[in-house]
Design an enzyme around this catalytic site. Structure first.
Site, PDB file in Angstrom:
ATOM      1  N   LYS A 113      31.108  49.106  -3.240  1.00 47.87           N
ATOM      2  CA  LYS A 113      30.003  49.501  -4.131  1.00 47.87           C
ATOM      3  C   LYS A 113      30.565  49.842  -5.518  1.00 47.87           C
ATOM      4  O   LYS A 113      31.549  49.234  -5.936  1.00 47.87           O
ATOM      5  CB  LYS A 113      29.180  50.637  -3.501  1.00 47.87           C
ATOM      6  N   GLU A 141      20.598  48.014  -1.590  1.00 47.21           N
ATOM      7  CA  GLU A 141      20.615  48.679  -2.908  1.00 47.21           C
ATOM      8  C   GLU A 141      20.178  47.705  -4.004  1.00 47.21           C
ATOM      9  O   GLU A 141      19.559  48.099  -4.988  1.00 47.21           O
ATOM     10  CB  GLU A 141      22.011  49.269  -3.168  1.00 47.21           C
ATOM     11  N   GLU A 164      21.629  46.041   8.182  1.00 51.43           N
ATOM     12  CA  GLU A 164      21.887  47.376   7.661  1.00 51.43           C
ATOM     13  C   GLU A 164      20.567  48.135   7.552  1.00 51.43           C
ATOM     14  O   GLU A 164      19.833  47.962   6.570  1.00 51.43           O
ATOM     15  CB  GLU A 164      22.532  47.287   6.265  1.00 51.43           C
ATOM     16  N   HIS A 202      21.894  42.994  -0.552  1.00 46.96           N
ATOM     17  CA  HIS A 202      22.145  44.368  -0.089  1.00 46.96           C
ATOM     18  C   HIS A 202      20.908  45.212  -0.391  1.00 46.96           C
ATOM     19  O   HIS A 202      20.244  45.009  -1.409  1.00 46.96           O
ATOM     20  CB  HIS A 202      23.378  44.950  -0.782  1.00 46.96           C
ATOM     21  N   ASN A 211      32.602  47.231   1.696  1.00 44.67           N
ATOM     22  CA  ASN A 211      31.800  47.110   0.482  1.00 44.67           C
ATOM     23  C   ASN A 211      32.079  48.360  -0.348  1.00 44.67           C
ATOM     24  O   ASN A 211      31.574  49.436  -0.036  1.00 44.67           O
ATOM     25  CB  ASN A 211      30.316  47.004   0.864  1.00 44.67           C
ATOM     26  N   SER A 253      26.786  53.810   7.935  1.00 41.32           N
ATOM     27  CA  SER A 253      27.532  54.954   8.460  1.00 41.32           C
ATOM     28  C   SER A 253      28.458  54.595   9.620  1.00 41.32           C
ATOM     29  O   SER A 253      28.590  55.363  10.584  1.00 41.32           O
ATOM     30  CB  SER A 253      26.575  56.094   8.845  1.00 41.32           C
ATOM     31  N   GLY A 306      24.872  55.426   4.111  1.00 45.70           N
ATOM     32  CA  GLY A 306      25.355  56.576   3.349  1.00 45.70           C
ATOM     33  C   GLY A 306      24.746  57.903   3.787  1.00 45.70           C
ATOM     34  O   GLY A 306      24.873  58.908   3.107  1.00 45.70           O
TER      35      GLY A 306
HETATM   36  P1  13P Z   1      27.941  53.348   4.458  1.00 47.99           P
HETATM   37  O1  13P Z   1      28.994  52.823   5.401  1.00 47.99           O
HETATM   38  O2  13P Z   1      28.488  54.219   3.361  1.00 47.99           O
HETATM   39  O3  13P Z   1      26.782  53.947   5.185  1.00 47.99           O
HETATM   40  O4  13P Z   1      27.355  52.045   3.674  1.00 47.99           O
HETATM   41  C1  13P Z   1      26.962  50.940   4.386  1.00 47.99           C
HETATM   42  C2  13P Z   1      26.696  49.839   3.442  1.00 47.99           C
HETATM   43  O5  13P Z   1      25.753  49.872   2.667  1.00 47.99           O
HETATM   44  C3  13P Z   1      27.635  48.701   3.437  1.00 47.99           C
HETATM   45  O6  13P Z   1      27.127  47.645   2.694  1.00 47.99           O
END
Ligand code: 13P
Length: 249
Positions: free
Chosen positions: A11, A97, A167, A95, A9, A212, A173
């Site tokens: 982003k 976010e 997640e 997601h 992803n 992560s 992150g």
């Molecule tokens: P990270 O791997 O940067 O922690 O992000 C995970 C994520 O949100 C994948 O959709």
């Protein structure tokens, strides 16, 4: 036996130049990935470029979001039929976010899930609890509520054509990966909850872990019985890191 899926992803990251370098490097190393299906989810505007670079390769692609409506007066939105025209196999919906920054509800996420399936693509439905929710020990209630909104709208059989990504928000992150056992516990809970309604759907369902995931922790996570791959954020932006995770599949 469920196939491992490793999906990147990206982003809100990348440029035409960086994507060119990243995908060329991923394609150069993909021959060494034996077990996992590998997918990348770029920002919408890069989908045509990604499609051109990846067609005729083993790497598939998807989108990070989608409109719940197929067409009409919805300024700024991108519909599932449009994404399908650009060869997307997967669409990430719900997601954290989207849920936390843009206020998208469980019901709205369920409509995006439905729109993705209507257009013949596979939703990657993200679920997961915040740190506050984990500390209050309501992880299972939160994940159940997020899952149930989709089952209420689409029925449990709809999960046949979908992927779930667990997640935990506190692991995204932050470098704070859930331990393999913490992740496995929630994955098993998700699978059991679905099995209570349809054992065969639950058995075939791919449940990915996200938060992560790196080259040095992927193998241990993916070895857990209910973890069927990963949804990768930061580490999917560097070919070497992403390929290391794909090889762990
Ligand atoms: P990270 O791997 O940067 O922690 O992000 C995970 C994520 O949100 C994948 O959709």
């Amino acid at each position: 036996m469920r196939q491992t899926l490793v999906a990147g992803n990206w982003k809100l990251n990348g440029s035409l130049a960086s994507i060119d370098g990243l995908l060329k490097a991923v394609l150069a190393g993909i021959g060494e990935v034996d077990n996992a299906e590998v997918a990348v989810c770029p920002p919408y505007v890069y989908l045509p470029t990604v499609q051109t670079m990846l067609k005729n390769s083993p790497v598939v692609w998807g989108a990070q979001d989608v409109c719940d409506e197929d067409s009409g007066a919805y300024t700024g939105e991108v519909s599932a039929p449009m994404l399908n025209e650009f060869g997307c196999k997967y669409v990430i919906v719900g997601h954290s976010e989207r849920r936390s920054i843009y206020g998208e509800s469980d019901e709205f996420t369920a409509r995006k899930f439905a729109a993705t399936r209507r257009a013949g693509m596979k939703p990657i439905l993200c679920v997961g609890e915040s740190l506050e929710e984990r500390e209050k020990a309501v992880t299972e209630q939160v994940v159940a509520r997020q899952l149930d909104a989709v089952i209420a709208l689409e029925g449990v059989a709809a999960l046949t054509d979908c992927v779930i990504a667990y997640e935990p928000v506190w692991a995204i992150g932050t470098g704070m990966t859930a331990s393999p056992q913490q992740a496995q516990d929630v994955h098993a809970f998700i699978r059991q909850r679905i099995a209570a309604q349809d054992a065969s759907v639950a058995d075939k369902l791919q449940i990915l872990y996200g938060g992560s995931v790196k080259g040095n922790n992927a193998a241990e996570l993916f070895a857990k019985p209910d973890i069927d791959g990963g949804l990768i954020g930061g580490a999917s932006l560097q070919a070497e890191d992403f390929l290391a995770i794909c090889k762990a599949g």
